[in-house]
Design an enzyme around this catalytic site. Structure first.
Site, short mmCIF file in Angstrom:
data_model
loop_
_atom_site.label_atom_id
_atom_site.label_comp_id
_atom_site.label_asym_id
_atom_site.label_seq_id
_atom_site.Cartn_x
_atom_site.Cartn_y
_atom_site.Cartn_z
N MET A 30 78.43 46.96 32.19
CA MET A 30 79.94 47.13 32.09
C MET A 30 80.76 46.53 32.74
SD MET A 30 79.82 51.40 30.90
CE MET A 30 79.81 51.83 32.49
N LEU A 33 81.04 43.10 38.12
CA LEU A 33 79.96 42.64 38.52
C LEU A 33 79.50 42.68 39.88
CD1 LEU A 33 79.04 39.91 36.02
CD2 LEU A 33 78.45 42.19 35.72
N GLY A 36 74.10 44.04 42.72
CA GLY A 36 73.05 44.88 41.84
C GLY A 36 72.93 44.14 40.54
N HIS A 37 74.03 43.76 39.71
CA HIS A 37 74.05 43.20 38.41
C HIS A 37 73.45 41.77 38.87
CE1 HIS A 37 77.88 45.76 37.88
NE2 HIS A 37 76.89 46.16 36.87
N GLN A 61 79.78 56.50 25.81
CA GLN A 61 78.87 57.25 26.92
C GLN A 61 79.94 57.88 27.94
OE1 GLN A 61 77.37 53.20 28.13
NE2 GLN A 61 77.37 53.90 30.07
N GLY A 147 68.72 48.53 36.08
CA GLY A 147 68.55 48.77 37.68
C GLY A 147 67.83 50.23 37.86
N ASP A 150 70.26 53.53 38.38
CA ASP A 150 70.46 54.66 37.01
C ASP A 150 69.01 54.88 36.38
OD1 ASP A 150 73.55 54.22 36.83
OD2 ASP A 150 72.88 52.38 37.12
N MET A 184 74.97 49.97 45.54
CA MET A 184 76.08 49.23 44.90
C MET A 184 76.44 49.84 43.63
SD MET A 184 75.99 45.20 45.92
CE MET A 184 76.01 45.02 47.87
#
Ligand code: AMP
Length: 281
Positions: A30, A33, A36-37, A61, A147, A150, A184
């Site tokens: 989403m 960034l 983590g991304h 969502q 990741g 989530d 993050m």
């Protein structure tokens, strides 16, 4: 780097890459960034010929009281980061194209969508599953990267890919953390300096769980009790849930034997943060 907003153009581009024999890695995000991304992007680049990143703040969502409108959208910065990371194609569809007039079909997720985060975020995982299925159909990736941060989402997407026969390998990568332990997240941008310091209690509580399990504690209730105590010592912090669950089914476990996921959702001020760890006894 190619930037594509049009859905059909994206579908065509990906199809041509595949026809040319290229393997395609896909990182759905989403935006806003962070490292983590970027860890997902870098892994995709190692494993595939072409890496595609999508940035789409998915309205389906978000609940009506949630942060859809104020979710950070630093589009220029994100595009520059992708370019720097040698992403091949950045897909930024509009909500109008993704959910055009008459849009009517959603993916229904089972019980796993109603537990943990699903309890307070009604319909959230239905929205996630729907957008991920749409993106998979547009990109048709060989591998898609998610990741562990989530964790519930990753478990639900693995199930979705298997249940609906998407021919994509789902790769789930470790949570990237700041030096002091905070996982993050794009939502960390909402935190004031004091809240940021309070937010460290999430990873500390998880570290406590790991330590207790490592020292032989098997009762989930006792671990949760001590985590609760640690977290509640912070004034600006409210617990939404702390649960210890089976990492495959997300069902709560009372006694920890083998693998378990320690999951928590906490409000720091107005910001809702989640984190988790896997333990193996
Ligand atoms: P988001 O943009 O928040 O939807 O996240 C896009 C992807 O990045 C999801 O698969 C997340 O699980 C993953 N992700 C978010 N934060 C982290 C993190 N700290 N470490 C690793 N992956 C992450």
């Amino acid at each position: 780097m190619k930037i594509i907003s049009d859905l059909r153009k994206m579908q065509k581009f990906c199809l041509l890459q595949k026809r040319a024999g290229c393997s395609l890695g896909f990182v759905p995000t989403m935006g806003a960034l962070h490292e983590g991304h970027l860890s997902l992007i870098r892994c995709s680049e190692k494993e595939n010929d072409i890496t595609c990143v999508s940035i789409f703040v998915n309205p389906a969502q978000f609940g009506p009281q949630e942060d859809f409108t104020r979710y950070p959208r630093p589009l220029r910065r994100d595009a520059a980061l992708c370019k720097k990371e040698n992403v091949d194609v950045l897909f930024r569809p509009s909500a109008r194209q993704m959910y055009g007039a008459g849009f009517h079909s959603f993916i229904e997720v089972g019980e796993m969508g109603g537990v943990l985060c699903g309890r307070s975020r009604k319909g959230h995982f239905r929205g996630v599953a729907t957008v991920v299925a749409k993106l998979f159909n547009i990109v048709q990736p060989d591998r898609a990267y998610f990741g562990r941060k989530d964790f519930q989402q990753a478990v639900i997407i693995k199930r979705l890919a298997e249940d609906l026969n998407f021919s994509v390998a789902i790769r789930v990568l470790p949570t990237v953390r700041e030096k002091q332990g905070l996982a993050m997240s794009s939502r960390n941008a909402y935190l004031s300096r004091a809240e940021r310091s309070d937010a460290l209690v999430l990873s500390r509580a998880l570290a406590l769980a790991r330590k207790m399990a490592g020292a032989g504690e098997r009762e989930a209730r006792e671990i949760i009790r001590q985590m609760t105590q640690l977290i509640m010592a912070r004034k600006r912090v409210g617990i939404e849930y702390i649960e210890i669950v089976d990492p495959e089914t997300l069902a709560p476990v009372a006694r920890i034997t083998g693998k378990a996921a320690v999951m928590l959702a906490v409000r720091v001020g107005k910001t809702r943060l989640i984190d988790n760890i896997l333990i193996n006894t």
